[in-house]
Design a protein around this motif. Structure first.
Motif, PDB file in Angstrom:
ATOM      1  N   PRO A  36       0.823  -1.279   0.040  1.00  0.00           N
ATOM      2  CA  PRO A  36       0.025  -0.038   0.053  1.00  0.00           C
ATOM      3  C   PRO A  36       0.933   1.353  -0.085  1.00  0.00           C
ATOM      4  N   GLU A  37       2.139   1.082   0.304  1.00  0.00           N
ATOM      5  CA  GLU A  37       3.075   2.276   0.587  1.00  0.00           C
ATOM      6  C   GLU A  37       3.103   3.042  -1.146  1.00  0.00           C
ATOM      7  N   ARG A  38       2.906   2.081  -2.134  1.00  0.00           N
ATOM      8  CA  ARG A  38       3.020   2.580  -3.629  1.00  0.00           C
ATOM      9  C   ARG A  38       1.711   3.086  -4.021  1.00  0.00           C
ATOM     10  N   ASP A  39       1.617   4.416  -4.212  1.00  0.00           N
ATOM     11  CA  ASP A  39       0.109   4.706  -4.730  1.00  0.00           C
ATOM     12  C   ASP A  39      -0.017   4.625  -6.305  1.00  0.00           C
ATOM     13  N   ASN A  40       0.875   4.783  -7.126  1.00  0.00           N
ATOM     14  CA  ASN A  40       0.747   4.631  -8.330  1.00  0.00           C
ATOM     15  C   ASN A  40       1.834   3.745  -8.981  1.00  0.00           C
ATOM     16  N   VAL A  41       1.912   3.784 -10.353  1.00  0.00           N
ATOM     17  CA  VAL A  41       2.912   2.825 -11.020  1.00  0.00           C
ATOM     18  C   VAL A  41       4.189   3.789 -11.533  1.00  0.00           C
ATOM     19  N   LEU A  42       4.076   4.955 -11.152  1.00  0.00           N
ATOM     20  CA  LEU A  42       5.604   5.687 -11.502  1.00  0.00           C
ATOM     21  C   LEU A  42       6.766   5.024 -10.974  1.00  0.00           C
TER      22      LEU A  42
END
Length: 327
Positions: free
Chosen positions: A200-206
């Motif tokens: 969940p620490e990754r909000d997006n795919v950047l």
């Protein structure tokens, strides 16, 4: 606030190179979310890399139709643009439903997509939060979660994504343009944000160093609207929001777009509801059946089950208004 170094690179290549060389750096544009998180030490970058003047602050017509919104365009400028108000009215309405005049004047298009969750436990460094500190647990599961996710959440995180603008962009099939050292890539807005799963620490795919440069809107002619349900009339995040567009031809639904906010870790595109509605007559009953089919996958928590009928009713109301059913 933790001390940090401030950098103003001369161009995008320098900014990306700097980001790749600094493991604890962050890009800064408007800073309306990042600076708030730095004040409470949820975000603790060692270096701030100012990119506001490196990307376009213009809204341009695309050769084949549609618009390109530069990453540095303010939210207020997007909402006020005559082309946006005429052709993409749900986007203008969504932006005006969020934040305050002052914040909209400073917040940027690119930064809006990178907002972090407004979950109270994420913003409280004294409480366990997997998004802020992976592996510590999710306090919201058994704590206060009335305004959190009912779809797509996981045992790791039940937070929701706060942007109003991104919900409209998801319904509009917008594309995010991203610059990296080896060139540019385009990411559909519906694929830009992530569900929490086990990370969940990754909000997006950047990927590290990638910089948002613009948002492309394809040509769009359908009637559209944005409806936001919240606890108070202004300056509040959505309990449920709906961005919807409807195109009717010969008495049946030719095209329909529906995206939901306030219900998931990302703007939620209602693909199933859309699939069911295409080719049908635009009636309240059809809208209700489609909304219920979409929400059949909802897994509400102890205190937010009210969001399921609320989302259903808002979907039905917005689509009915667009179709002028019962008017």
């Amino acid at each position: 606030m933790k001390p940090f170094r401030y950098e103003q690179p001369a161009d995008m290549t320098s900014a990306i190179t700097m980001m790749l060389g600094e493991p604890h750096a962050a890009y800064l544009a408007g800073g309306t979310n990042l600076v708030d998180l730095m004040k409470v030490e949820v975000a603790t970058p060692d270096v701030l890399i100012d990119v506001r003047t490196l990307t376009s602050d213009q809204i341009e017509d695309l050769p084949g139709g549609g618009l390109r919104i530069g990453a540095a365009v303010s939210n207020s400028e997007i909402a006020a643009d005559r082309r946006v108000r005429r052709d993409y009215s749900m986007l203008s309405q969504a932006i005006l439903a969020g934040a305050s005049y002052q914040l909209r004047n400073w917040a940027t298009a690119g930064g809006n997509l990178l907002q972090r969750t407004r979950c109270a436990y994420f913003q409280d460094v004294e409480m366990p939060c997997n998004k802020r500190e992976p592996g510590t647990g999710c306090s919201a599961l058994q704590g206060h979660h009335r305004d959190l996710a009912i779809i797509g959440h996981s045992p790791s995180c039940v937070a929701t994504f706060p942007s109003d603008m991104a919900v409209a962009l998801a319904a509009l099939d917008a594309v995010v343009r991203v610059q990296r050292l080896d060139g540019e890539r385009m990411i559909p807005l519906t694929e830009f944000h992530r569900l929490p799963e086990d990370t969940p620490e990754r909000d997006n795919v950047l990927e590290r160093g990638e910089l948002i440069t613009a948002i492309d809107l394809p040509p769009f002619a359908a009637k559209s609207a944005y409806r936001k349900i919240r606890d108070r009339a202004s300056y509040a995040f959505a309990l449920v929001s709906v961005a919807a567009a409807l195109e009717i031809a010969d008495g049946v639904i030719k095209d329909v777009r529906i995206a939901l906010g306030g219900v998931a870790h990302k703007p939620w595109r209602a693909w199933e509801a859309e699939r069911l509605l295409r080719g049908l007559a635009p009636t309240e009953e059809h809208f209700r059946v489609a909304a219920e089919a979409e929400l059949a996958q909802a897994r509400p928590l102890r205190d937010n089950g009210f969001k399921v009928p609320l989302a259903r009713n808002v979907i039905v109301r917005v689509l009915s208004d667009l179709a002028e059913v019962g008017q």
